[in-house]
Design a protein around this motif. Structure first.
Motif, short mmCIF file in Angstrom:
data_model
loop_
_atom_site.label_atom_id
_atom_site.label_comp_id
_atom_site.label_asym_id
_atom_site.label_seq_id
_atom_site.Cartn_x
_atom_site.Cartn_y
_atom_site.Cartn_z
N LEU A 629 69.43 42.93 -7.11
CA LEU A 629 70.62 42.69 -6.31
C LEU A 629 70.25 41.89 -5.07
N GLY A 630 71.01 40.86 -4.79
CA GLY A 630 70.73 40.00 -3.64
C GLY A 630 69.89 38.78 -3.97
N SER A 631 69.33 38.71 -5.20
CA SER A 631 68.55 37.54 -5.60
C SER A 631 69.46 36.31 -5.69
N LYS A 632 68.87 35.14 -5.44
CA LYS A 632 69.60 33.88 -5.54
C LYS A 632 69.24 33.18 -6.85
N VAL A 633 70.24 32.70 -7.54
CA VAL A 633 70.04 31.96 -8.78
C VAL A 633 70.72 30.60 -8.63
N ALA A 634 69.98 29.52 -8.92
CA ALA A 634 70.56 28.18 -8.88
C ALA A 634 71.25 27.90 -10.20
N VAL A 635 72.55 27.67 -10.14
CA VAL A 635 73.36 27.46 -11.34
C VAL A 635 73.82 26.00 -11.34
N ALA A 636 73.26 25.21 -12.27
CA ALA A 636 73.64 23.80 -12.40
C ALA A 636 74.71 23.67 -13.47
N PHE A 637 75.95 23.41 -13.07
CA PHE A 637 77.04 23.27 -14.01
C PHE A 637 76.95 21.91 -14.70
N ARG A 638 77.10 21.91 -16.03
CA ARG A 638 76.94 20.66 -16.77
C ARG A 638 77.96 19.61 -16.34
N ASP A 639 79.15 20.06 -15.99
CA ASP A 639 80.21 19.12 -15.61
C ASP A 639 80.46 19.13 -14.11
N GLY A 640 79.47 19.60 -13.33
CA GLY A 640 79.67 19.64 -11.88
C GLY A 640 78.36 19.66 -11.12
N ARG A 641 78.40 20.26 -9.94
CA ARG A 641 77.23 20.29 -9.08
C ARG A 641 76.45 21.59 -9.27
N THR A 642 75.37 21.72 -8.54
CA THR A 642 74.54 22.93 -8.58
C THR A 642 74.97 23.89 -7.50
N ALA A 643 75.14 25.16 -7.87
CA ALA A 643 75.51 26.21 -6.92
C ALA A 643 74.37 27.20 -6.80
N HIS A 644 74.18 27.75 -5.60
CA HIS A 644 73.18 28.80 -5.38
C HIS A 644 73.94 30.11 -5.18
N LEU A 645 73.97 30.92 -6.24
CA LEU A 645 74.79 32.12 -6.26
C LEU A 645 73.96 33.38 -6.06
N THR A 646 74.57 34.36 -5.41
CA THR A 646 73.91 35.63 -5.14
C THR A 646 74.26 36.64 -6.23
N VAL A 647 73.25 37.30 -6.77
CA VAL A 647 73.47 38.31 -7.80
C VAL A 647 74.00 39.58 -7.16
N ARG A 648 75.23 39.97 -7.51
CA ARG A 648 75.87 41.16 -6.93
C ARG A 648 75.94 42.33 -7.91
N ALA A 649 75.68 42.05 -9.20
CA ALA A 649 75.75 43.13 -10.19
C ALA A 649 74.84 42.79 -11.36
N ILE A 650 74.27 43.82 -11.97
CA ILE A 650 73.45 43.67 -13.18
C ILE A 650 74.09 44.55 -14.24
N THR A 651 74.58 43.92 -15.33
CA THR A 651 75.30 44.66 -16.37
C THR A 651 74.33 45.23 -17.40
#
Length: 859
Positions: A629-651
């Protein structure tokens, strides 16, 4: 030469007794050859279509798929500016070039809002009428479309849906709904495998499919005389630079062929697998046939040995008979296979996939494979009886017919069978106890093979006890006739075991799949009850994405408390451990999805994953990449830009629905993906206000009346659809397994028929001392029933064991409910008794017609 003459004399002397074995070979070879001819014909049909419809060189957008179909999730095809057409026309070696627009992400409806898409699953294509299409289509009525209000339809679709010139249709795309009247009907000059094709003029196609003019999805290029496709491709690519996909006609055809080859290969090898099962069952029939023929000819073989025939000559004589049987059955099977292929083509035609017999393809390898399989399997199956025949001594000429039982061989067989069965049981136990599905599946496969072989080998040992138990329940009520039937079945346990084993194989697979299918439905139903908190699920059964117009119609439906959109996006992820994974997906939804699906978490709250710049990951992914929780993941959208998102839940991974999903809010995605590149919804969930479920259900269906490609289901509907889907799959498999069961039934018929011949004198004596024809026929029918029930009991028991073990592995994937479909199991068991009755009809009738004196006089 003497061996050949003797073999041919014996073969034709006993041709009636070998007829059913020949039919078994014929059916198995026919299924193999029919599958090969059918799939080869489909390949030929698609090859001709793709070759005929491809231009010399095709230019498309860089992010278009290799087949040119829509790949973007926004429902609009990838496009190029119209200026590309001018650049291509100015390239050396270009004779002509034409810009086109087409899309497969469309639905076409008639005035009654009935979907005009093919029911076969073939695509619906809407595009601009162009010169390339004019090469493969001939206008047979009306004229090509000109202007905003005209459309042309292919003749097959027009015939199927009774469309005529002047009829109005609607084209539903991501842009909106466009209505037009049919101005023309065109017929394919090549075989159309079932696609529904509609043509607009270029400007209308641009506005309808893309939402703007001045763009193309493809530019079709024709080479000047003397210019090769490869050279033209090179020159066009050099002129345009690296921002476009440039393909030759062969590359386009190969890409299209590759796109369907996976489906064709799955179908081909699945059908060949069932043919293999039929061959396996046929082996038992052939073994039984030759074993009984050898036993009946014991005195004859003994005389041959007495006058100088060697063991090798006797052995070869029997094998040559098997060779003749294999050749005869295989030749007929190859011919029947072509008939089966034509029948399959007609069946596909009734489902909307048109395959012309003009394209019927019989490769030279098909009859070779059919003949080789049929002959080799038949000869191998006859090897053991032939070896047994070679062991007959000259002294057998002085004894009554019937080969003596080798007690030592019987004990060795029983010991080997028990060892194999025990090993199979241990492997199945290991599979059930394994905590990793991949390793457990290997143990399961080993257990299935060993337990099957073991029960086949130990069958004669089991026959005594099982037949006596069945006799006590089923046969004793028929008095002396029932007891005689029981003793006849026990007279030769090896024969009874082999006959029952043939039926056992098919029924074991039926029972296993029934258990697995029922357990999957029960598990999924339980998961739906536990986790799904929404009232209604809206989706397209054909895979169409949900257009914005349809979403707006749902959101304006009275009686709904909330509507949740659900999208899937292609991304690349860079995790805190520095690794990058491509070809991943994230599921974007409205925050209310946390209420619609009550997914378990091992850390955090799923609702927090829908906060701005937040996301969730699943348990296995988090453990692999050290995410907390709280880790940052870089998410590069194929049809957009890269976002740096914070992990708030682990399913949790201990789920069935959305297993392995990673969630993010649509609002977060909208910050990084342009609105014109935002994918359409895959699903939409809706919940009614308290107490208004029935009214909201009706209102929601009414709101989507203009969009027949979407289906509204409540939870009851969804469970039924799931059950029906698995049921259809199982029914198709059962239909293919029917071939093996038919061969097994032929085995029962053959065993009884040869047994009647073997017992001719005995039957005559029983008739002489007072047994009536009716009692004789009943005795043979009861013998057949008990053999069939013996095979069914072993098969169903074995299959349920396999199915229960497979469910243990499915439990590792979240499908934790084991459900035994007792109605199906009982119905199959009872049905086996009727199969036994059916199999005994002809042998019993023939036995009843025997002349008593002639039967007694039989040697």
């Amino acid at each position: 030469m003497t061996v050949l003459k003797t073999s041919m004399r014996n073969f034709f002397a006993h041709k009636g007794r070998m007829a059913l074995s020949a039919v078994a070979v014929l059916l198995s070879v026919a299924f193999v050859c029919g599958t090969l001819v059918f799939t080869d014909t489909m390949n030929t049909t698609f090859d001709k279509l793709f070759t005929a419809t491809a231009s010399d060189v095709t230019v498309s957008a860089k992010d278009a798929s290799d087949t040119g179909e829509t790949r973007s999730g926004n429902g609009r095809p990838p496009t190029m500016p119209a200026s590309v057409l001018g650049e291509v026309r100015g390239t050396d070696g270009v004779k002509s070039a034409e810009g086109t627009v087409f899309s497969t992400s469309v639905t076409v409806v008639d005035t009654e809002k009935r979907n005009l898409s093919p029911k076969s699953g073939a695509p619906t294509i809407v595009g601009s009428w162009n010169g390339n299409d004019a090469r493969t289509m001939k206008i047979t009525a009306g004229a090509a479309p000109h202007g905003f209000g005209q459309v042309m339809v292919d003749a097959d679709t027009a015939d199927q849906h009774h469309l005529r010139l002047g009829d109005e249709i609607g084209v539903i795309s991501a842009v909106g709904t466009h209505t037009a009247k049919i101005s023309g009907i065109a017929s394919f000059t090549v075989t159309n495998p079932g696609a529904a094709v509609f043509y607009l003029d270029t400007r209308t196609a641009q506005q309808t499919l893309v939402g703007k003019t001045g763009v193309y999805t493809n530019v079709n290029v024709t080479a000047a005389s003397g210019v090769s496709d490869a050279r033209l491709k090179r020159d066009v690519a050099a002129r345009l630079g690296g921002g476009y996909k440039v393909q030759t006609a062969k590359e386009v055809a190969d890409a299209n062929q590759k796109s369907i080859s996976s489906f064709l290969n799955v179908m081909k090898y699945a059908m060949l697998g069932f043919a293999g099962i039929a061959f396996l069952v046929g082996v038992f029939l052939i073994i039984n046939t030759f074993s009984m023929l050898v036993a009946q000819r014991t005195r004859e073989i003994g005389l041959m040995r007495a006058i100088g025939s060697s063991r090798r000559q006797v052995n070869r004589s029997v094998l040559v008979e098997a060779l003749l049987l294999g050749v005869f059955g295989s030749v007929l099977g190859v011919g029947a296979g072509v008939g089966i292929a034509i029948g399959l083509m007609k069946l596909m035609g009734s489902m909307g996939m048109n395959l012309s017999t003009d394209d019927l393809t019989v490769a030279w390898t098909t009859p070779v494979i059919g003949l080789a399989l049929g002959v080799v399997v038949t000869v191998l199956a006859a090897y053991l009886p032939a070896r047994r025949a070679g062991k007959v001594s000259p002294m057998a000429a002085l004894r009554d017919a019937g080969a003596p039982v080798d007690a030592k061989a019987g004990r060795l067989r029983a010991a080997l069978g028990l060892v194999l069965t025990g090993a199979g049981g241990c492997a199945l136990y290991a599979a059930a106890a394994d905590d990793r599905a991949k390793d457990g599946s290997l143990w399961l496969g080993l257990g299935v093979v060993l337990s099957l072989i073991g029960l086949v080998v130990v069958g004669p040992l089991l026959a005594g006890g099982v037949v006596r138990a069945l006799g006590a329940v089923v046969l004793r009520v028929f008095g002396p006739v029932g007891r005689m039937a029981e003793r006849n079945a026990l007279r030769n346990p090896r024969r009874t075991g082999a006959t029952g084993a043939a039926l056992m194989i098919g029924l074991a697979l039926v029972a296993c799949l029934s258990v697995v299918g029922s357990s999957m439905v029960a598990s999924a139903t339980e998961q739906l009850d536990k986790t799904v908190g929404t009232d209604f699920i809206v989706q397209s059964d054909s895979g169409q994405l949900i257009t914005p117009q349809a979403v707006r119609a749902m959101k304006s439906t009275p009686g709904l408390k909330r509507v949740t959109e659900y999208k899937v996006l292609d991304v690349s992820l860079t995790t805190p451990d520095g690794s990058t994974t491509t070809k991943e997906t994230v599921n974007a939804a409205d925050p209310t999805y946390a209420q619609d699906l009550r997914t378990k978490t091992v850390a955090g709250d799923l609702a927090d994953a829908y906060r701005p710049d937040s996301m969730s990951v699943f348990e296995g992914f988090a453990e692999k990449h050290g995410i907390r929780l709280g880790s940052k993941v870089a998410v590069a959208f194929r049809d957009g830009r890269t976002a740096h998102l914070t992990v708030r839940a682990i399913t949790s991974d201990d789920v069935v629905i959305d297993k392995g999903a990673m969630y993010v809010s649509i609002a977060t995605v909208a910050r990084y993906v342009p609105s014109d590149r935002m994918p359409l919804d895959v699903l939409v969930f809706a919940s009614a206000r308290d107490g208004q479920q029935a009214a909201a259900y009706t209102a929601l269906k009414s709101a989507l009346h203009d969009y027949p490609q979407y289906t509204v289901r409540d939870q009851t509907d969804y469970k039924k659809a799931l059950k029906d889907q698995i049921g259809r799959l199982l029914n198709m498999i059962y239909g293919l397994l029917a071939l093996a069961i038919i061969v097994a039934v032929l085995g029962v018929v053959n065993t009884l028929a040869l047994s009647v011949v073997e017992r001719t004198r005995e039957i005559g004596l029983m008739r002489a001392i007072g047994l009536s024809r009716r009692q004789l026929r009943r005795m043979i029918r009861l013998e057949s029933v008990v053999i069939a029930l013996f095979g069914a009991l072993l098969g169903l028991g074995l299959g349920m064991g396999w199915g229960a073990t497979a469910q243990k592995l499915l439990a590792l994937e979240g499908l934790k409910v084991l459900e035994i479909p007792w109605p199906t199991i009982i119905a199959v068991f009872v049905g086996s008794a009727f199969v036994g009755l059916l199999a005994a009809l002809v042998p019993a009738f023939r036995a009843g017609r025997m002349n008593v004196l002639n039967a007694i006089a039989t040697e």
